[in-house]
Design an enzyme around this catalytic site. Structure first.
Site, PDB file in Angstrom:
ATOM      1  N   LYS A 177       0.899  -1.317  -0.104  1.00 47.48           N
ATOM      2  CA  LYS A 177      -0.088  -0.002  -0.036  1.00 47.48           C
ATOM      3  C   LYS A 177       0.746   1.440   0.125  1.00 47.48           C
ATOM      4  CE  LYS A 177      -3.083   3.321   1.201  1.00 47.48           C
ATOM      5  NZ  LYS A 177      -1.921   4.408   1.249  1.00 47.48           N
ATOM      6  N   GLY A 229       6.886   4.772   8.333  1.00 44.08           N
ATOM      7  CA  GLY A 229       5.671   5.971   8.157  1.00 44.08           C
ATOM      8  C   GLY A 229       6.170   6.733   9.601  1.00 44.08           C
ATOM      9  N   THR A 233       0.495   7.297  12.505  1.00 42.80           N
ATOM     10  CA  THR A 233       0.317   6.193  11.453  1.00 42.80           C
ATOM     11  C   THR A 233       0.415   4.803  12.414  1.00 42.80           C
ATOM     12  OG1 THR A 233       0.747   7.425   9.619  1.00 42.80           O
ATOM     13  CG2 THR A 233       0.393   5.000   9.290  1.00 42.80           C
ATOM     14  N   GLU A 251       8.851   1.011  11.474  1.00 37.81           N
ATOM     15  CA  GLU A 251      10.104   1.862  11.284  1.00 37.81           C
ATOM     16  C   GLU A 251       9.407   3.280  11.081  1.00 37.81           C
ATOM     17  OE1 GLU A 251      12.637   4.273   9.538  1.00 37.81           O
ATOM     18  OE2 GLU A 251      12.544   3.235   7.803  1.00 37.81           O
ATOM     19  N   CYS A 287      13.665   9.917   7.285  1.00 38.06           N
ATOM     20  CA  CYS A 287      13.342   9.442   8.936  1.00 38.06           C
ATOM     21  C   CYS A 287      14.472   9.562   9.718  1.00 38.06           C
ATOM     22  CB  CYS A 287      12.614   7.885   8.820  1.00 38.06           C
ATOM     23  SG  CYS A 287      13.449   7.058   7.995  1.00 38.06           S
ATOM     24  N   GLU A 392       9.567  16.132  15.182  1.00 38.40           N
ATOM     25  CA  GLU A 392      10.027  15.856  13.953  1.00 38.40           C
ATOM     26  C   GLU A 392       9.361  16.690  12.983  1.00 38.40           C
ATOM     27  OE1 GLU A 392      10.967  11.711  11.220  1.00 38.40           O
ATOM     28  OE2 GLU A 392       8.856  11.939  12.129  1.00 38.40           O
TER      29      GLU A 392
END
Length: 482
Positions: A177, A229, A233, A251, A287, A392
């Site tokens: 996805k 993500g 989420t 992750e 990330c 972040e």
């Protein structure tokens, strides 16, 4: 006017539009204009993808490891043959510059798929334990079944490959996805692999998280989920998957410290904390980006000077041009988030050392003025509790903090809810070893940054689990008595 192309899902070896006929516009982040349309899938498409993956699983999982490896090497060949095309699509899709996609990302994918092929045999290895003359204990590794990979918009092809290649190597079938902000490159990969892998072994379904992602996550026919993500989420997925207790690999985000000691090679360190870590080709949307730069006081002023010089030389512009060194922010929503932190940093009292501009004023090309542009920005502060130090941002915004001692550096670095990665710049082996031991992160780079390693696994709010062949298997134990 450039033609807007429609892309399709891959389900059961067939290219299909969304069952309900819905589509989503794909926006070129460098121009702000529609350039493609992708399926807006629903629960009906999720059901079809799970059914196709489950139907394909018995045959795929029972293939000898050597046969699965053969398929994966064919996939690697597709990536090698179509590398330039895929690099160009990825650049158009999310703004990551062509130098990065063509020279770093796509060559890496050919290696990754070949590496997964080489590791197929490890997925079928087991152990034996001798319990005596008439008893033998054995273990075997088995695939989970149907795995779901939920991938981000900042590096779709890379994360699709990591989640699909290792899962397939282990004998699972796969549903991917993609993120709705950057879906096209993943759907093109699906097109290219339609006739390479057996039908249903790999399925790619696009759409919004709440409309197709949630039904996939909740589906009892999905046996494992791997997400790259955001923390938000991950929390949604964890709650949604609780009823069926699926194993998860998450992750997630980071606020990675990049720590420069006074004895470091300052030339290397200056590059390592700027263009290598946060002022990247995809505008710091990574990330494990080094968004907190910790500098020992004796070299603080010198490093700040070097960082400003490097930032001033960064060229924003058409990401498909080899001359461009930083691309745009991926979407309007993310652009608004990043620019809001420029205001937050100023209100919190941080010193603006460099940058801070955004929008049309930072690009010279008049065709790009509607794109999502933020110039590399440096703040400086002594207060690690500021929001710009703790939250972040996911953009080209770094915060510089001074420190005196190694112990202070460790305390500052670990003062975060995140723990994905860290960088250390020093010539002293003892310092490097102690920092490696004491930093609360999943990865520590010493005198380099952002060279991806597997496993890439975080701690704290940066998640848990990783993508590897063995991580896509579970161990079964048996005891035989005669």
């Amino acid at each position: 006017m450039t033609e807007v192309r429609d892309y399709s899902n891959l389900i059961g070896g067939e290219l299909r539009p969304a069952a309900g006929g819905g589509t989503l516009d794909s926006i070129d982040p460098s121009t702000g204009r529609v350039w493609a349309r992708v399926p807006r899938s629903t629960a009906e498409d999720a059901e079809a993808a799970v059914a196709a993956a489950r139907a394909a699983f018995p045959k795929w999982s029972n293939l000898p490891a050597a046969a699965r490896a053969h398929y994966l090497r064919k996939v690697a060949g597709v990536f090698a043959k179509h590398a330039q095309e895929l690099a160009e699509l990825e650049t158009r899709d999310n703004g990551r510059t062509i130098n990065e996609t063509a020279k770093r990302d796509l060559p890496g994918m050919t290696y990754l798929w070949n590496n997964a092929a080489a590791e197929c045999a490890s997925a079928v290895e087991g152990r034996s334990v001798d319990f005596g003359a008439t008893s033998l204990g054995v273990t075997r590794r088995e695939p989970y079944g149907v795995t779901l990979g939920i991938i981000p918009w900042n590096s779709p092809i890379s994360t699709l490959s990591a989640k699909a290649a290792f899962a397939l190597a282990a004998g699972n079938t796969v549903i991917i996805k993609p993120a709705e902000q950057a879906t096209v490159s993943s759907l093109r990969v699906a097109e290219l692999l339609k006739d390479v892998l057996p039908p249903g072994a790999l399925n790619v379904v696009s759409g919004l998280g709440e409309e197709v992602g949630d039904p996939l996550v909740r589906h009892r026919g999905v046996n494992k989920i791997s997400l790259t993500g955001s923390v938000d989420t991950a929390r949604i997925i964890t709650r949604a998957s609780a009823d069926s207790l699926k194993p998860l690999a998450l992750e997630l985000g980071g606020k990675s410290p990049n720590i420069v000691f006074a004895d470091a090679d300052l030339d290397k360190a200056a590059v390592g904390v700027t263009t290598q870590a946060i002022f990247t080709a995809n505008a710091g949307q990574i990330c494990y980006g080094g968004s907190r730069v910790l500098i020992q006081r004796p070299v603080y002023d010198e490093m700040l000077h070097r960082m400003k010089e490097i930032a001033a030389g960064i060229k924003l512009g058409d990401p498909s041009s080899p001359e461009t060194t930083m691309g745009p922010i991926v979407s309007r929503a993310q652009y608004e988030r990043v620019t809001s932190y420029l205001e937050i940093g100023a209100k919190e009292g941080a010193e603006l050392v460099f940058g801070g501009r955004f929008g049309a004023e930072v690009v010279a090309d008049p065709t790009l003025t509607e794109g999502y542009w933020v110039e590399p920005t440096l703040f400086a502060t002594t207060d690690n509790s500021l929001r710009i130090c703790q939250e972040e941002i996911f953009g080209p915004v770094a915060v510089v903090l001074p420190f005196d001692t190694e112990e202070e550096a460790v305390t500052l670095a670990n003062d975060s809810v995140y723990g994905l990665a860290a960088g250390v710049w020093t010539r002293d082996l003892g310092t490097a070893q102690r920092m490696f031991r004491n930093l609360e992160t999943g990865t520590v780079w010493v005198n380099t940054f952002r060279k991806v390693m597997f496993p890439l696994e975080g701690v704290k709010d940066s998640g848990y689990g990783h993508d590897s062949v063995l991580a896509y298997t579970r161990e079964k134990a048996g005891l035989f008595e005669f």
